[in-house]
Design a protein around this motif. Structure first.
Motif, short mmCIF file in Angstrom:
data_model
loop_
_atom_site.label_atom_id
_atom_site.label_comp_id
_atom_site.label_asym_id
_atom_site.label_seq_id
_atom_site.Cartn_x
_atom_site.Cartn_y
_atom_site.Cartn_z
N ILE A 158 29.43 -35.40 -10.81
CA ILE A 158 30.94 -35.18 -10.21
C ILE A 158 30.32 -35.19 -8.60
O ILE A 158 29.74 -34.19 -8.42
CB ILE A 158 31.36 -34.18 -10.49
N VAL A 216 33.96 -39.01 -10.33
CA VAL A 216 33.05 -38.86 -11.36
C VAL A 216 32.25 -40.06 -11.93
O VAL A 216 33.20 -41.14 -11.80
CB VAL A 216 33.91 -38.16 -12.53
N LYS A 257 30.37 -45.34 -22.86
CA LYS A 257 31.59 -44.75 -22.25
C LYS A 257 32.51 -45.68 -22.01
O LYS A 257 33.79 -45.45 -22.13
CB LYS A 257 31.31 -43.78 -21.29
P1 AMP Z 1 31.17 -35.90 -20.55
O1 AMP Z 1 29.54 -35.97 -20.94
O2 AMP Z 1 31.90 -37.11 -20.12
O3 AMP Z 1 31.91 -35.09 -21.45
O4 AMP Z 1 31.13 -35.06 -18.90
C1 AMP Z 1 30.30 -33.92 -19.24
C2 AMP Z 1 31.33 -32.81 -18.35
O5 AMP Z 1 31.50 -33.48 -17.14
C3 AMP Z 1 32.74 -32.74 -18.83
O6 AMP Z 1 32.26 -31.54 -20.02
C4 AMP Z 1 33.33 -32.17 -17.75
O7 AMP Z 1 33.13 -31.08 -17.30
C5 AMP Z 1 32.86 -33.06 -16.70
N1 AMP Z 1 33.80 -34.30 -16.62
C6 AMP Z 1 33.46 -35.42 -17.05
N2 AMP Z 1 34.75 -36.40 -16.94
C7 AMP Z 1 35.37 -35.71 -15.90
C8 AMP Z 1 36.48 -36.13 -15.24
N3 AMP Z 1 37.27 -37.32 -15.22
N4 AMP Z 1 37.10 -34.84 -14.52
C9 AMP Z 1 36.57 -33.83 -14.35
N5 AMP Z 1 35.08 -33.43 -14.98
C10 AMP Z 1 34.97 -34.41 -16.01
#
Ligand code: AMP
Ligand code: GLY
Length: 429
Positions: free
Chosen positions: A159, A145, A105
């Motif tokens: 979160i 986050v 990431k």
């Molecule tokens: P990711 O694996 O990075 O997609 O994160 C998993 C889930 O966390 C996402 O589908 C979002 O629902 C939530 N999420 C991740 N990053 C953010 C962010 N910066 N702001 C809000 N929700 C987030």
């Protein structure tokens, strides 16, 4: 064109890929590994070992295969594409270097910053900078986050609602909550809005996008409960308007392809853009370097065209857009039938009935965590099946068709969300 193809993977996503590949005019022979009972009903088992890259290249040569399609992220991150292409075998799926858009990431965030791709503001920290990371948290607004840098099966994102939460999450991550995946972390701004996914099928320079979709990551109705791999999806997602899609193309996909090519690591495969949409603006939540699960089950259910030829042309570096007839031929809704207890602990080994009846009702049933047991199909995982309804008329009819199928299927500890596509239903009243 007569393509002999090997498909790697065993989930619902791969069953959807298998059906779409098998339906393609250009597909001659389809092999799969590990596969699942649904996949192996329409393909031949390939006797290879995914972690033994030599066994795969030998198999491809022996069977004269034209293309390998890699479903999951781990073999991509492990360099299976690098190994096969070095051996002269065409692959739909990125190299390990291009797969870093998902496997790190921190890499993805830095890449987005360098190429002005809209995303949440962030900082990256190693364990050695632990105290700086805690100081950084104190300068940020809540919620905040916190993400493990590496692959964590979709579970490495927290979160934090309060400073106490944020500091303790950081400690846990650096203490190895996600093993090696969290020796480095990304701390980023919370973005408000509605999420959607857009898949770009890429040849390293050019691309086509498939129908936009929307996943449901939380376990329970109303988006409550723990995060899962995804409890259902629908397509097309109306939140991705023409205008938003054109922003996704110009502000996200085009700069990714240009930037990766400039780095000498062109992106060939499916670029999954996880998006946050608000007030006609769009930002990237995450990139994945493969098709999403369960979005693919919805997206490919309304895809019309020769997917095998499309993938082969991308792997060949020259995308053949004429192999796509329509990316949105109707509406689809995919409901995941899971085992009670998923995403935590659950029992498996329960006999499943009603699969034929569900298909007779018109649903498409994608296998995920299933196995053959004494001639019967039984549960063998957290996410067991993806029951998909399709309609030419509207999303409501697709939702009804999906749940009609769901009602036909029985197994002990069957568990599913009853509100898949609720946002789409709300929008259309
Ligand atoms: P990711 O694996 O990075 O997609 O994160 C998993 C889930 O966390 C996402 O589908 C979002 O629902 C939530 N999420 C991740 N990053 C953010 C962010 N910066 N702001 C809000 N929700 C987030
Ligand atoms: N549905 C989310 C993912 O495939 O990562």
């Amino acid at each position: 064109m007569n393509l002999n193809i090997l498909l790697i993977g065993s989930g619902g996503r791969e069953h959807a890929l298998a059906i779409a590949l098998k339906k393609s005019k250009s597909c001659s022979e389809l092999y799969a590994n590990p596969g699942n009972p649904g996949i192996l009903e329409i393909s031949k088992f390939a006797d290879v070992n995914i972690s033994d890259h030599d066994s795969i290249s030998s198999f491809c040569k022996e069977k004269n295969l034209d293309l390998v399609v890699i479903g999951p992220e781990q073999p991509l991150a492990d360099g299976l594409t690098n190994h096969l292409t070095k051996n002269g075998i065409k692959v739909f799926g990125p190299s390990s270097e291009a797969a870093m858009l998902e496997s790190s990431k921190g890499f993805a965030k830095k890449f987005m910053k360098e190429h002005n791709i809209p995303t949440a503001s962030y900082e990256c920290f190693e364990k050695a900078d632990e105290s700086k990371a805690h100081d950084y948290i104190n300068t940020q607004k809540m919620p905040l986050v916190i993400k493990a840098d590496g692959l964590a099966a979709g579970k490495g994102v927290v979160i934090a609602e309060s400073y106490i939460d944020a500091h303790s999450t950081l400690d846990e991550m650096f203490d190895g909550r996600f093993g090696d995946a969290s020796v480095s972390v990304v701390i980023e701004e919370f973005m408000d809005g509605e999420e959607a996914s857009v898949f770009a099928v890429c040849d390293g320079e050019d691309f086509v996008t498939l129908a936009p979709s929307q996943d449901h990551k939380r376990a329970y109705d109303g988006d409550n409960g723990p995060n899962t791999g995804g409890m259902g999806a629908y397509a097309p997602a109306q939140i991705v308007t023409e205008d938003i899609l054109s922003k996704v193309n110009s502000q996200i996909i085009e700069p990714v392809l240009k930037g990766m090519k400039e780095k000498g690591t062109p992106f060939i495969g499916c670029l999954y853009c996880g998006l946050m949409i608000k007030d006609n603006t769009v930002k990237v939540v995450e990139f994945n370097v493969r098709f999403g699960d369960p979005e693919t089950q919805s997206v490919l259910s309304i895809f019309e065209g020769d997917l095998a030829k499309l993938f082969w042309s991308c792997a060949d570096g020259n995308i053949d857009k004429s192999s796509v007839i329509s990316v949105s031929n109707g509406f689809s809704c995919n409901v995941v039938l899971a085992s009670q207890g998923y995403p935590d602990s659950y029992e498996k080994g329960f006999v499943i009935t009603g699969l034929d009846e569900a298909e007779k009702e018109g649903a498409i049933v994608y296998h995920a965590g299933t196995k053959t047991d004494d001639g019967m199909i039984a549960t063998n995982g957290g996410r067991v099946l993806g029951v998909t309804g399709v309609s030419e008329v509207d999303i409501e009819s697709a939702v009804i068709a999906a749940y009609d199928g769901v009602n036909q299927i029985q197994f002990e500890n069957k568990f599913y969300r009853k509100d898949i596509a609720f946002r789409a239903m709300k929008k259309s009243g």
